[in-house]
Scaffold this motif. Sequence first.
Motif, PDB file in Angstrom:
ATOM      1  N   ASP A  69       0.810  -1.221   0.000  1.00  0.00           N
ATOM      2  CA  ASP A  69       0.000   0.000   0.000  1.00  0.00           C
ATOM      3  C   ASP A  69       0.843   1.270   0.000  1.00  0.00           C
ATOM      4  O   ASP A  69       0.348   2.355   0.315  1.00  0.00           O
ATOM      5  CB  ASP A  69      -0.941   0.016   1.202  1.00  0.00           C
ATOM      6  CG  ASP A  69      -0.215  -0.052   2.545  1.00  0.00           C
ATOM      7  OD1 ASP A  69       1.035  -0.210   2.541  1.00  0.00           O
ATOM      8  OD2 ASP A  69      -0.893   0.039   3.582  1.00  0.00           O
ATOM      9  N   ILE A  70       2.120   1.173  -0.394  1.00  0.00           N
ATOM     10  CA  ILE A  70       3.000   2.341  -0.382  1.00  0.00           C
ATOM     11  C   ILE A  70       2.426   3.484  -1.214  1.00  0.00           C
ATOM     12  O   ILE A  70       2.586   4.655  -0.888  1.00  0.00           O
ATOM     13  CB  ILE A  70       4.417   1.964  -0.884  1.00  0.00           C
ATOM     14  CG1 ILE A  70       5.367   3.160  -0.769  1.00  0.00           C
ATOM     15  CG2 ILE A  70       4.387   1.403  -2.297  1.00  0.00           C
ATOM     16  CD1 ILE A  70       6.809   2.830  -1.126  1.00  0.00           C
ATOM     17  N   GLY A  71       1.744   3.159  -2.284  1.00  0.00           N
ATOM     18  CA  GLY A  71       1.179   4.193  -3.150  1.00  0.00           C
ATOM     19  C   GLY A  71       0.057   4.974  -2.508  1.00  0.00           C
ATOM     20  O   GLY A  71      -0.280   6.085  -2.956  1.00  0.00           O
ATOM     21  N   PHE A  72      -0.527   4.425  -1.470  1.00  0.00           N
ATOM     22  CA  PHE A  72      -1.601   5.110  -0.748  1.00  0.00           C
ATOM     23  C   PHE A  72      -1.067   5.824   0.490  1.00  0.00           C
ATOM     24  O   PHE A  72      -1.565   6.885   0.869  1.00  0.00           O
ATOM     25  CB  PHE A  72      -2.689   4.108  -0.346  1.00  0.00           C
ATOM     26  CG  PHE A  72      -3.265   3.349  -1.496  1.00  0.00           C
ATOM     27  CD1 PHE A  72      -4.177   3.948  -2.366  1.00  0.00           C
ATOM     28  CD2 PHE A  72      -2.888   2.041  -1.732  1.00  0.00           C
ATOM     29  CE1 PHE A  72      -4.700   3.239  -3.436  1.00  0.00           C
ATOM     30  CE2 PHE A  72      -3.409   1.323  -2.793  1.00  0.00           C
ATOM     31  CZ  PHE A  72      -4.317   1.935  -3.655  1.00  0.00           C
ATOM     32  N   LYS A  73      -0.040   5.253   1.109  1.00  0.00           N
ATOM     33  CA  LYS A  73       0.510   5.810   2.338  1.00  0.00           C
ATOM     34  C   LYS A  73       1.450   6.993   2.074  1.00  0.00           C
ATOM     35  O   LYS A  73       1.622   7.856   2.935  1.00  0.00           O
ATOM     36  CB  LYS A  73       1.266   4.721   3.113  1.00  0.00           C
ATOM     37  CG  LYS A  73       0.389   3.597   3.655  1.00  0.00           C
ATOM     38  CD  LYS A  73      -0.505   4.094   4.785  1.00  0.00           C
ATOM     39  CE  LYS A  73      -1.250   2.956   5.445  1.00  0.00           C
ATOM     40  NZ  LYS A  73      -0.390   1.998   6.143  1.00  0.00           N
ATOM     41  N   LEU A  74       2.093   7.023   0.895  1.00  0.00           N
ATOM     42  CA  LEU A  74       3.048   8.095   0.573  1.00  0.00           C
ATOM     43  C   LEU A  74       2.580   8.841  -0.677  1.00  0.00           C
ATOM     44  O   LEU A  74       3.226   8.803  -1.732  1.00  0.00           O
ATOM     45  CB  LEU A  74       4.447   7.513   0.343  1.00  0.00           C
ATOM     46  CG  LEU A  74       5.035   6.654   1.475  1.00  0.00           C
ATOM     47  CD1 LEU A  74       6.428   6.173   1.101  1.00  0.00           C
ATOM     48  CD2 LEU A  74       5.074   7.424   2.784  1.00  0.00           C
ATOM     49  N   PRO A  75       1.484   9.572  -0.583  1.00  0.00           N
ATOM     50  CA  PRO A  75       0.894  10.188  -1.787  1.00  0.00           C
ATOM     51  C   PRO A  75       1.712  11.319  -2.382  1.00  0.00           C
ATOM     52  O   PRO A  75       1.511  11.685  -3.539  1.00  0.00           O
ATOM     53  CB  PRO A  75      -0.452  10.713  -1.272  1.00  0.00           C
ATOM     54  CG  PRO A  75      -0.217  10.974   0.185  1.00  0.00           C
ATOM     55  CD  PRO A  75       0.712   9.888   0.640  1.00  0.00           C
ATOM     56  N   ASN A  76       2.655  11.892  -1.604  1.00  0.00           N
ATOM     57  CA  ASN A  76       3.437  13.037  -2.079  1.00  0.00           C
ATOM     58  C   ASN A  76       4.844  12.660  -2.547  1.00  0.00           C
ATOM     59  O   ASN A  76       5.649  13.534  -2.876  1.00  0.00           O
ATOM     60  CB  ASN A  76       3.547  14.092  -0.968  1.00  0.00           C
ATOM     61  CG  ASN A  76       2.195  14.646  -0.581  1.00  0.00           C
ATOM     62  OD1 ASN A  76       1.473  15.161  -1.421  1.00  0.00           O
ATOM     63  ND2 ASN A  76       1.834  14.519   0.698  1.00  0.00           N
ATOM     64  N   LEU A  77       5.124  11.371  -2.596  1.00  0.00           N
ATOM     65  CA  LEU A  77       6.474  10.912  -2.904  1.00  0.00           C
ATOM     66  C   LEU A  77       6.867  11.282  -4.337  1.00  0.00           C
ATOM     67  O   LEU A  77       6.144  11.024  -5.299  1.00  0.00           O
ATOM     68  CB  LEU A  77       6.552   9.400  -2.727  1.00  0.00           C
ATOM     69  CG  LEU A  77       7.942   8.773  -2.679  1.00  0.00           C
ATOM     70  CD1 LEU A  77       8.726   9.292  -1.480  1.00  0.00           C
ATOM     71  CD2 LEU A  77       7.825   7.242  -2.601  1.00  0.00           C
ATOM     72  N   LEU A  78       8.057  11.899  -4.464  1.00  0.00           N
ATOM     73  CA  LEU A  78       8.612  12.236  -5.781  1.00  0.00           C
ATOM     74  C   LEU A  78       9.799  11.336  -6.124  1.00  0.00           C
ATOM     75  O   LEU A  78       9.977  10.959  -7.276  1.00  0.00           O
ATOM     76  CB  LEU A  78       9.068  13.700  -5.821  1.00  0.00           C
ATOM     77  CG  LEU A  78       7.999  14.775  -5.674  1.00  0.00           C
ATOM     78  CD1 LEU A  78       8.635  16.156  -5.729  1.00  0.00           C
ATOM     79  CD2 LEU A  78       6.941  14.641  -6.766  1.00  0.00           C
ATOM     80  N   SER A  79      10.636  11.016  -5.123  1.00  0.00           N
ATOM     81  CA  SER A  79      11.830  10.212  -5.354  1.00  0.00           C
ATOM     82  C   SER A  79      11.880   9.067  -4.359  1.00  0.00           C
ATOM     83  O   SER A  79      11.802   9.286  -3.141  1.00  0.00           O
ATOM     84  CB  SER A  79      13.099  11.065  -5.216  1.00  0.00           C
ATOM     85  OG  SER A  79      13.109  12.120  -6.157  1.00  0.00           O
ATOM     86  N   PHE A  80      12.023   7.849  -4.889  1.00  0.00           N
ATOM     87  CA  PHE A  80      12.082   6.646  -4.065  1.00  0.00           C
ATOM     88  C   PHE A  80      13.322   5.860  -4.484  1.00  0.00           C
ATOM     89  O   PHE A  80      13.346   5.211  -5.521  1.00  0.00           O
ATOM     90  CB  PHE A  80      10.808   5.820  -4.277  1.00  0.00           C
ATOM     91  CG  PHE A  80      10.728   4.574  -3.444  1.00  0.00           C
ATOM     92  CD1 PHE A  80      11.020   4.601  -2.093  1.00  0.00           C
ATOM     93  CD2 PHE A  80      10.351   3.362  -4.023  1.00  0.00           C
ATOM     94  CE1 PHE A  80      10.933   3.453  -1.318  1.00  0.00           C
ATOM     95  CE2 PHE A  80      10.264   2.206  -3.259  1.00  0.00           C
ATOM     96  CZ  PHE A  80      10.549   2.253  -1.910  1.00  0.00           C
TER      97      PHE A  80
END
Length: 326
Positions: free
Chosen positions: A53-64
Amino acid sequence: MIPSELGHLSNLKLLQISINNLIGTVPLFLFNFSSIVTLALASNQLWVDIPSDIGFKLPNLLSFHICFNKFTGALPSSLHNITKIQSIRASNNFLTGSVPQGLESLRDLGFNLIASFGATGQNFITSLTNSTSLQLLPLQKNLLEGVIPQSIGNLSSSLWKLYMGNNRIYGRIPASINRLSNLQLLDLSYNSVSGEILPKISQLQKLQMLGLAENQISCEVPASLGNLTKLGPLPQDVGRLENVGTIYLSNNRLSGRIPESNGTCKSLQNLSMANNLLSGPIPGSLRGVKGLQSLDLSLNQLSGDIPTDLQQLQTLIFLNLSFNDL
């Protein structure tokens, strides 16, 4: 280890702890910072299954960035929910699974041990053509199978590095790849690519490194390589070369003579054409490639004398001419 106290930083937007000696499991609280924009854990000895669920928990992520670690599991499909994500660097881990869909906004993407199967196994590339800012695409050392689609030529005009070595790619190099006008590095080594080197590959005027080693390419070395003014591949007009260049064409089925070079070049450093079917003499005009450090022409059918002019290559460190008819 990553200290648990970091979990109290509820407003954290950037966490950059790459290139350290951190060892251990990545605490799951790092994937709960809804405000975080940059999460960079690269080049450590960290491991964890990336939460689905990383895509839901970190909605503002630009760089991973988690490359060069020991992460396991799959790249979650929920990543496509992060609509503004620009950079995913996950290569050199122990990730498995398939290529995630819906990553159209990426600037660079990299992973390894991702699998795709069958003749259409490379079609995920088509889904990346909407990523108009894509600059870096390292896909080497995966289990990607199939034929490179013509749609590769529709990738971003900003793309400058394309790594596809060490996969299960077969078939011909598509002509559309010539449309990647800003490409500086193209590596298709260690696959089963067949056919010939594209005559029009010389249209890639910014190309500095061409890697085609360990494939099944069968053709004469095309004279059009001489039109790559920023590459260094034994061209007909070597004097037109300008910048440092590396070319690997070893372990193919290249035939014919090594093209004569007429000028001088202080920039070519590495040239490998070993284990092919090249014949004829070693051109003495190689003496003009002043910056050459490594020359490997072994395991061919070259004949004649070893040119005495090679003594002029004062920067040469490695020279292999074994297993010929010299």
